[in-house]
Design an enzyme around this catalytic site. Structure first.
Site, mmCIF file in Angstrom:
data_model
loop_
_atom_site.group_PDB
_atom_site.id
_atom_site.type_symbol
_atom_site.label_atom_id
_atom_site.label_comp_id
_atom_site.label_asym_id
_atom_site.label_seq_id
_atom_site.Cartn_x
_atom_site.Cartn_y
_atom_site.Cartn_z
ATOM 1 N N HIS A 97 -2.511 1.357 6.653
ATOM 2 C CA HIS A 97 -2.375 1.021 5.616
ATOM 3 C C HIS A 97 -2.944 2.678 5.150
ATOM 4 C CE1 HIS A 97 -3.842 -1.070 1.851
ATOM 5 N NE2 HIS A 97 -4.944 -0.010 1.438
ATOM 6 N N HIS B 293 -5.784 1.585 -4.323
ATOM 7 C CA HIS B 293 -4.773 1.295 -3.119
ATOM 8 C C HIS B 293 -4.535 -0.219 -3.809
ATOM 9 C CE1 HIS B 293 -7.858 -0.765 -0.847
ATOM 10 N NE2 HIS B 293 -8.486 -0.501 -1.870
ATOM 11 N N CYS C 201 1.192 -1.402 -0.210
ATOM 12 C CA CYS C 201 0.304 -0.583 0.377
ATOM 13 C C CYS C 201 1.208 1.154 0.289
ATOM 14 C CB CYS C 201 -0.817 -0.164 1.347
ATOM 15 S SG CYS C 201 -0.178 0.224 3.189
#
Length: 351
Positions: free
Chosen positions: A313, A325, A265
């Site tokens: 994240h 993402h 990510c």
């Protein structure tokens, strides 16, 4: 009667006595399940939540691994610079020692008096004045060589000390990396093991449950009016970052990866902004800690949305309530609802 029979008889007697002295009401207690009894089968939703939790833990460990790797790279670079400085310093010390030695030998040959001092003893006034000047120059030169030699030696000691400190940090970082990698592998392996037990149709249903959970969270976020005032245009750098990130859609998530074939990510977001000419920290936690924070209502495309309470994240806002993402192992870079996960906050790389 042998020992085995004696032991068996003793156990039987103890059990019999236990039954006789146990209160009557205790007989009504439920019988515990036998060791061979199977635990109740988990629902698919419970499995989804467990897998999600495992991948989130892996994500947090991935951030720790990436941060340790980033710091190790910096320390390695610093050690190389210090090593070069040490080599240069050592060469300089050798040269200065040679100069000081030459001056000492010259003094010895002239009976301890430099040429300038000998001229000072002359009866010729002009030669005397020249001698004074040369003597001063000689003294200054000698003092200069010794002073520079002392400073260079001190610098060399500092370089050596700094190199030792950086080396220790590098080794400590490697230990942290190894521990983080072990945690990541364990969490991902546990999640994959859970998924592998599912039948093909169950895995398809699991993906559907993931999508439904994300949709419900996104719908709730939109219903809150979060997008009401979000209509800002991306900066020029933000547009370049968004273009890079969206061009990676379809590439697989691989923990620790920074492209070009796969990403995690924060690998995706950091590389997107690097491509836009604005280097940012490598990990989502460092992005959250170091980049300027802005209110959700002021969000614009290119901004980074940090998720979960541990900042484990990150996704890039691309407009219209969506992010791009890299979700987790087993999934590809994709578009998703900006509110489909728990938002911690928003940061802007080019504020």
């Amino acid at each position: 009667m042998n020992r085995r029979h004696c032991a068996s008889a003793a156990i039987t007697l103890v059990c019999a006595l236990s039954v006789l002295i146990t209160p009557v009401q205790a007989l009504a207690a439920p019988t515990p399940p036998s060791a061979g009894a199977k635990a109740p089968k988990k629902t698919l939703e419970e499995v989804r939540e467990e897998i999600d939790a495992l991948y989130r833990k892996a994500g947090a460990a991935t951030d720790a691994y990436n941060l340790a790797e980033e710091r190790a790279d910096k320390q390695s670079t610093e050690i190389v610079k210090l090593a070069r400085a040490i080599v240069v310093g050592q060469a300089k010390i050798t040269e200065l020692k040679a100069q000081a030695g030459a001056q000492a030998r010259e003094q010895y040959r002239t009976g301890g008096l430099p040429p300038g001092a000998q001229l000072m003893l002359s009866d010729d006034p002009q030669l005397f004045l020249d001698g004074v000047s040369r003597a001063r120059e000689g003294q200054q030169a000698a003092q200069g060589v010794l002073g520079e030699l002392t400073r260079t030696q001190q610098d060399l000691e500092t370089y050596t000390k700094d190199a030792s400190i950086n080396w220790k940090k590098l080794e400590a970082g490697r230990v942290k990396q190894a521990k983080a990698k072990k945690r990541i592998d364990a969490q991902i392996a546990a999640a994959k093991k859970l998924e592998s037990r599912l039948k093909k149709e169950e895995r398809a249903r699991l993906l559907k449950l993931e999508e439904e959970a994300a949709y419900q969270q996104q719908t709730a976020w939109l219903s809150s009016g979060a997008l009401k005032d979000i209509n800002r245009e991306a900066s020029a750098a933000g547009k370049r970052a968004v273009a890079f990130a969206t061009a990676q859609i379809g590439k697989p998530y691989v923990w620790g990866a920074e492209g070009p074939g796969s990403y995690d990510c924060s690998g995706l977001t950091s590389q997107a902004w690097a491509a836009a000419g604005q280097p940012i920290p490598r990990t989502s936690q460092e992005q959250w800690r170091l980049l300027p924070r802005i209110a959700i209502k002021d969000m614009r495309p290119g901004d980074l949305i940090i998720y979960h309470s541990d900042a484990s994240h990150v996704g890039m806002y691309v407009g219209d309530g969506a992010i791009v993402h890299a979700p987790r192992p087993g999934r590809n870079v994709t578009l998703a609802g900006a509110g489909s996960m728990q938002i911690l906050g928003v940061v802007r790389p080019d504020k």
